[in-house]
Design an enzyme around this catalytic site. Sequence first.
Site, mmCIF file in Angstrom:
data_model
loop_
_atom_site.group_PDB
_atom_site.id
_atom_site.type_symbol
_atom_site.label_atom_id
_atom_site.label_comp_id
_atom_site.label_asym_id
_atom_site.label_seq_id
_atom_site.Cartn_x
_atom_site.Cartn_y
_atom_site.Cartn_z
ATOM 1 N N LYS A 106 -61.556 18.157 42.360
ATOM 2 C CA LYS A 106 -62.896 18.540 42.805
ATOM 3 C C LYS A 106 -63.572 19.309 41.691
ATOM 4 O O LYS A 106 -62.907 19.980 40.904
ATOM 5 C CB LYS A 106 -62.815 19.442 44.043
ATOM 6 C CG LYS A 106 -64.098 19.476 44.846
ATOM 7 C CD LYS A 106 -64.179 18.262 45.750
ATOM 8 C CE LYS A 106 -65.336 18.300 46.714
ATOM 9 N NZ LYS A 106 -65.155 17.291 47.774
HETATM 10 N N1 GLU Z 1 -67.113 14.129 48.025
HETATM 11 C C1 GLU Z 1 -66.495 13.185 48.892
HETATM 12 C C2 GLU Z 1 -65.342 13.828 49.647
HETATM 13 O O1 GLU Z 1 -65.294 15.026 49.801
HETATM 14 C C3 GLU Z 1 -66.112 11.889 48.185
HETATM 15 C C4 GLU Z 1 -65.177 12.031 47.033
HETATM 16 C C5 GLU Z 1 -64.990 10.733 46.253
HETATM 17 O O2 GLU Z 1 -65.555 9.716 46.618
HETATM 18 O O3 GLU Z 1 -64.262 10.794 45.267
HETATM 19 O O4 GLU Z 1 -64.500 13.160 50.171
#
Ligand code: GLU
Length: 416
Positions: A106
């Site tokens: 993240k």
């Molecule tokens: N931000 C989204 C999540 O929290 C998608 C992450 C992604 O597609 O890599 O799952």
Amino acid sequence: MTQQGSVFGAMLREFEGAARILNLEPGLWRMLTHAKRQIIVSCPVQMDNGEIEVFTGYRVQYNVTLGPAKGGIRYHPGVTLDEVTALAAWMTWKCAVAQLPFGGGKGGVICDPTNMSRRELEALTRRYTAEIIDAIGPDKDVPAPDVNTNEQIMAWFSDTYSMHVGHTSTAVVTGKPVEMGGSLGRREATGRGVMITARESAKHLGFELTGSRVAVQGFGNVGSVAAELLALQGAKIVGVTDWKGGVQNPTGLDIPKLIAHVAEHKTVLGFAGGDALGAADVFKLDAEILIPAALENQITEDNAGDIKAKLIVEGANGPTTPDAHKLLHERGVFVVPDILANAGGVTVSYFEWVQDRHGYFWTEKEVNERLEAKMVEAFDVVLKTAQKYKVDMRAAAYIVAIGRVATVTRMRGMYA
Ligand code: GLU
């Protein structure tokens, strides 16, 4: 990091409950409760007024046992390393629950995008990308959109990376515009997954979506699409709130009209098709289904008692604190945890990455059918696990996820 209010502390409590049931070895327990890598960068940006501001950015790669780190980048004034680390851990468990060949990562930048111009956002995005460039790549770490980031930001991210490596790299980031290697259906995928898990839960609990009342907290990419698709299934969206306020209508809001209102006014506030609803009152509404689709720590010990819904589907990451979850579980509320309920987004991100690497693109129908199959399968496995271990869906999802990551960690063994 188990202090009160720590998001990572909340993740640890959820992890520990499941790890205990699994009798996880102490060594693996230690490994899976530490982030592999935490990167902190300073991003200087020349603002429109000529001043240079310095923004702090993070990228956390929590675990890469199953594949490249995967997870979004959020732009928000409240971003902290603790929060990004928890979100990276949740991505690890989410990818494992959805059986995707990815680890968890993240990113976050402390900024207020609502007060930044398009040029400033582009400069920040390019500098942040450049600062973390050695750590990312299609086989290393693949970012995506999250809170306050979108297709345009992913386009700048992909371009900056491509200029650095000297060739166009589409698979370095997902959630891109379709014209430059994005996937059809990606934008709607998280909301679609929320709808699918709500539908499967209703089936399991023995009630119909048609005519069910739904309350939604957050009307961004996740909440708005989930509301739209649930309304198409015959559900009544009786209340929606966002960062500015809310709107309610006991006979059901007209969601396409509400989406058009938000496109113009940037908030649901003032929508003519309903009455005003206080931001905190969304949890008190008479509704069968509640969808928290905003930020973490929204359902707490203080408001969990107000909730009338019998089904909560977590569109956001970490919206329910562990203490609130305990209270809801004791009252028999069926909670579909974030790492299952909102896995639709990263699932279609995986499809996007696969399409980019093949240079061969699927129709929207193919994307949606494959998403449907993946979500239903993940839901079924978690439900069966919950029944087998006599635990709630959150503990079951962790048991599935930790089990998968632990199995591969044991197989791979220890390096050095
Ligand atoms: N931000 C989204 C999540 O929290 C998608 C992450 C992604 O597609 O890599 O799952």
